[in-house]
Scaffold this motif. Structure first.
Motif, mmCIF file in Angstrom:
data_model
loop_
_atom_site.group_PDB
_atom_site.id
_atom_site.type_symbol
_atom_site.label_atom_id
_atom_site.label_comp_id
_atom_site.label_asym_id
_atom_site.label_seq_id
_atom_site.Cartn_x
_atom_site.Cartn_y
_atom_site.Cartn_z
ATOM 1 N N THR A 276 0.828 -1.198 0.000
ATOM 2 C CA THR A 276 0.000 0.000 0.000
ATOM 3 C C THR A 276 0.867 1.254 0.000
ATOM 4 O O THR A 276 2.095 1.193 0.190
ATOM 5 N N TRP A 277 0.204 2.381 -0.208
ATOM 6 C CA TRP A 277 0.910 3.674 -0.190
ATOM 7 C C TRP A 277 1.580 3.909 1.157
ATOM 8 O O TRP A 277 2.732 4.337 1.214
ATOM 9 N N ALA A 278 0.888 3.620 2.241
ATOM 10 C CA ALA A 278 1.447 3.838 3.582
ATOM 11 C C ALA A 278 2.621 2.903 3.842
ATOM 12 O O ALA A 278 3.638 3.305 4.429
ATOM 13 N N GLU A 279 2.502 1.651 3.427
ATOM 14 C CA GLU A 279 3.593 0.697 3.640
ATOM 15 C C GLU A 279 4.824 1.093 2.844
ATOM 16 O O GLU A 279 5.959 0.933 3.326
ATOM 17 N N TYR A 280 4.639 1.606 1.652
ATOM 18 C CA TYR A 280 5.788 2.054 0.865
ATOM 19 C C TYR A 280 6.469 3.242 1.532
ATOM 20 O O TYR A 280 7.673 3.455 1.360
ATOM 21 N N GLY A 281 5.705 4.018 2.286
ATOM 22 C CA GLY A 281 6.267 5.179 2.964
ATOM 23 C C GLY A 281 7.216 4.844 4.098
ATOM 24 O O GLY A 281 7.979 5.714 4.551
#
Length: 468
Positions: free
Chosen positions: A77-82
């Protein structure tokens, strides 16, 4: 819009050829020079562009993505990539510049269309979205100086309502007597990769950028765990797809239309295009029929095909009602564009001609159906939570559909949403069945905005955005 007789009559175009280019923050000064060079020389090829993609631009591309978007095939997800973003972007930047970056296949999913069919979407992984967004920003510096004024889809500073305004003004204030409502069958799935790369190469000579685009075009799709190659088409939902679609139609349609109306049209010709959805207005029926005869061949030359069921020519404009009445043919036909049905009508005050725009009935019903389904899932949430969600839905719907003349459809939508909410509340428990309309109206007054027109008449907004 383009006026077919602009050169002969001396009338100004309704909108300028290009539009305001919106740059990402932190863009390099060199990218600004690229834009100036593209404006100065329409035939210039840019052979050194990749260095404009910096780690800072990749970070801004990441921040520009939708945090709530579904993950791709890697399930990141976007948050995990962050997590550890600095190191991730540093590694990604290095791989892009040394040529070891590899595009991953898009995850195939489907959404329902208003006609009951399913529209295929391709969900890219977060890493691919980041690089695609950076390439889009670089390429926009060039192509926003090339794209014509009647192209509105997925461009900085332009919206669907700008396209709707331009079409309305053309029909109301110009010599439009015939409308060609055209549709390309499965456009995004039919883009020819060979032609696509040729079109891009006309302006971009940096082989590293071209290899990136080719990787995205040929990365394939994954559906139910099975990978399949993509010989044609670009996935709808990919960050790069709208730009590639605009480039493709710029050369296949836009420039060709401009050349055709100058050489062959006997009267005025106007066109408004939003991505692959476009409408043309003609002064003379002969011009419209002549254009339609060559349009299909033009599309076929580039791997595209007109949708015969959705492409039709109709009499429409200020004289259509009177002319058809004299021939005993009844009311003029209507056509649909960007969510609205366009109707020939008369003003109540003076009986003058006006184009009424109403929400497409099928889409209104489909939206209400979606709201009903979501309320079923939310029916055990606190009333305040439900009310906040319903208000956001109704407000968002009004923000797009609240154009002059569409107040009745807005009221219908609010009423049907209210009925769906009442049904959901009554099914919460045995006590819920005693909920009456009188009690519900208190909730509606609190949570549901009342229908009102939010958009000005197109002539007012178009005069502000295009003062010429």
């Amino acid at each position: 819009m383009v006026n077919s007789k602009r050169a002969r009559s001396g009338k100004p175009r309704i909108q300028p050829r290009g539009c305001t280019y919106i740059e990402p923050q932190g863009v390099s000064p060199g990218l600004k020079r690229v834009r100036k060079a593209a404006r100065r020389d329409a035939s210039l090829r840019f052979t050194n562009l990749l260095h404009h993609i910096t780690e800072q631009m990749l970070r801004e591309a990441y921040e520009a993505l939708n945090p709530k978007a579904a993950p791709g095939v890697d399930r990141v997800t976007w948050a995990e990539y962050g997590d550890g973003l600095v190191n991730r972007l540093s590694d990604l930047h290095a791989r892009v510049h040394r040529g070891s970056y590899r595009a991953q296949p898009s995850l195939r999913t489907y959404i329902s269309k208003s006609d009951g069919h399913l529209r295929p979407l391709g969900i890219a992984v977060v890493e691919d979205k980041i690089v695609q967004q950076a390439v889009v920003w670089v390429a926009q510096a060039i192509y926003e100086e090339d794209f014509v004024g009647f192209s509105y889809g997925f461009r900085p500073g332009r919206s669907q309502h700008n396209a709707l305004d331009a079409l309305w003004v053309a029909i109301m204030q110009r010599k439009v007597n015939w409308i060609l409502d055209a549709d390309i069958h499965s456009f995004f799935d039919s883009i020819d990769h060979r032609w696509m790369l040729k079109f891009v190469e006309y302006r971009i000579g940096d082989q590293r950028i071209l290899r990136l685009i080719k990787k995205w075009l040929t990365a394939g799709v994954s559906e139910d765990g099975q990978w399949s190659s993509t010989v044609v088409g670009t996935p709808q939902g990919a960050t790069i797809s709208p730009l590639l679609a605009n480039i493709y139609l710029h050369y296949v349609l836009d420039l060709w239309v401009e050349a055709w109306r100058k050489r062959h049209a006997q009267g005025e010709v106007y066109i408004v295009r939003y991505a692959d959805d476009w409408v043309m207005g003609f002064e003379h029926r002969g011009d419209a029929e002549a254009f339609l005869q060559v349009l299909g061949k033009r599309m076929q030359s580039f791997g595209l095909k007109l949708n015969a069921q959705k492409t039709h020519l109709l009499e429409f404009g200020r004289f259509a009602m009177d002319n058809r009445a004299m021939r005993g043919e009844g009311k003029p036909e209507t056509f649909e564009f960007l969510g609205f049905t366009h109707i020939c009508a008369r003003r109540r005050k003076d009986g003058g001609f006006i184009v009424w725009r109403k929400t497409i009935a099928k889409r209104l019903r489909m939206k209400v159906k979606q709201v009903k389904g979501e309320l079923e899932h939310r029916r055990h949430d606190p009333v305040s939570v439900q009310g906040s969600w319903v208000r956001s839905v109704v407000r968002g719907y009004f923000n797009y559909h609240a154009v002059p003349g569409n107040i009745y459809a807005l009221g219908q939508f609010r009423e049907q949403v209210a009925c769906a909410w009442l049904r959901a509340l009554r099914r919460r428990s045995q006590k819920g069945r005693r909920l009456t309309w009188a009690r519900l109206h208190k909730l509606l007054d609190t949570w549901l905005p009342r229908p009102r027109i939010l958009h000005p008449y197109p002539t007012q907004r178009l005069r502000v955005t295009n003062p010429r």
